[in-house]
Design a protein around this motif. Sequence first.
Motif, short mmCIF file in Angstrom:
data_model
loop_
_atom_site.label_atom_id
_atom_site.label_comp_id
_atom_site.label_asym_id
_atom_site.label_seq_id
_atom_site.Cartn_x
_atom_site.Cartn_y
_atom_site.Cartn_z
N TYR A 49 0.82 -1.22 0.00
CA TYR A 49 0.00 0.00 0.00
C TYR A 49 0.85 1.27 0.00
O TYR A 49 0.44 2.30 -0.53
N LEU A 100 -17.55 1.84 0.89
CA LEU A 100 -16.10 1.85 1.05
C LEU A 100 -15.51 0.47 0.81
O LEU A 100 -14.51 0.31 0.08
N LYS A 103 -14.93 -0.77 -2.70
CA LYS A 103 -13.82 -0.19 -3.45
C LYS A 103 -12.45 -0.70 -2.98
O LYS A 103 -11.42 -0.31 -3.55
N VAL A 104 -12.44 -1.55 -1.96
CA VAL A 104 -11.15 -2.07 -1.47
C VAL A 104 -10.37 -2.79 -2.56
O VAL A 104 -9.16 -2.56 -2.71
N VAL A 107 -8.87 -0.06 -5.10
CA VAL A 107 -7.89 0.84 -4.48
C VAL A 107 -6.65 0.06 -4.06
O VAL A 107 -5.52 0.54 -4.24
N THR A 108 -6.84 -1.15 -3.55
CA THR A 108 -5.70 -2.00 -3.17
C THR A 108 -4.82 -2.28 -4.39
O THR A 108 -3.59 -2.14 -4.34
N GLY A 169 -13.06 5.37 6.21
CA GLY A 169 -12.02 4.92 5.29
C GLY A 169 -10.67 4.86 5.97
O GLY A 169 -9.89 3.92 5.77
N ALA A 173 -8.45 1.52 6.56
CA ALA A 173 -7.07 1.50 6.09
C ALA A 173 -6.12 0.92 7.13
O ALA A 173 -5.17 0.21 6.79
N LEU A 237 -9.86 5.59 -0.58
CA LEU A 237 -11.06 4.75 -0.50
C LEU A 237 -12.32 5.61 -0.58
O LEU A 237 -13.26 5.29 -1.33
N TYR A 291 -8.44 9.64 -8.10
CA TYR A 291 -9.07 8.37 -7.74
C TYR A 291 -10.59 8.49 -7.89
O TYR A 291 -11.26 7.55 -8.32
#
Length: 297
Positions: A49, A100, A103-104, A107-108, A169, A173, A237, A291
């Motif tokens: 990350y 949220l 979208k992991v 985004v990951t 978010g 995280a 996120l 994003y």
Amino acid sequence: MRNDPFGQSGGQAPRRRGVGLGSLRWLILLGFLVYGGCYYFTNRTEDPYTGETVLIDGSIGPDEERAMGLQAYQEILSQERPLPKSDPTTQQVAAIAQRLIAKVPEVTAELAAEHGMAAPEHWRQFEWDVNVIPSDQANAFCLPGGKMAVYTGLIPVAQTEDAMAVVMGHEIAHALLRHGAQRMSQQKLAQIGQMAGAASGMDPQQQQMVMAAMGYGYLLPYARTHETQADEVGLMLAAAACYDPQQSIGLWERMSQSSGGEAPPEFASTHPNPGTRIQTLQSLMPKAMEYRQKFCR
């Protein structure tokens, strides 16, 4: 036979002395330092990350983290009874969490690709859950394994769904970044240092001074780094989930006001002060907007 003025006979070789207590203590201290160094260098890994090298004990796997997170969650909920799942506030918070969490994966993968690394998969085993706990605390958390809670005291500070999404978010995280495992590994390293100090013959006051120096020079800055990392990943996120990342600025201004200026100075805190946090978030805003444009569908 002539007598030596220091009590030794003239024809005898001087007796060899054994290892003194001071030397033994130094050997023990050296052993602890070698052990600590080996522990540190053999348990470092790159975080997809952030691209940074972090300390995670190899014996603490994602399964162990999730088990500890579940146990802690159950204990908290047994002591602080949450609102019913049917409560409108709980449903609203749960809806934010779902957006949220959805979208992991994207985004990951995106953050890992930015650092030229494969996307981590540990989060796929999370059993997500979110509760709302009646309390004056303006706080929220997400434990390893995806167990989340929002305290009702956060709602009037957040004011909007966008700001609430930024906070949630951020908490998600922490779990994605495996900050819990990092803290446990860090604590073990601190314990090794403490044992080394005791073995070296330091008195309690000296040991306390050394641990204080380690806290201010290593442990607290490390904790503040975790918060900054969670701010960045959490902001991405929230933006990817179609929330407005710019709401994070007003959020932290209100957070600062709600604390009444009672927060400790930054160097003595596990968290950056609100001013530092706002500057960091402002610097991340162009990336967050990218994003949002890319993943908000």
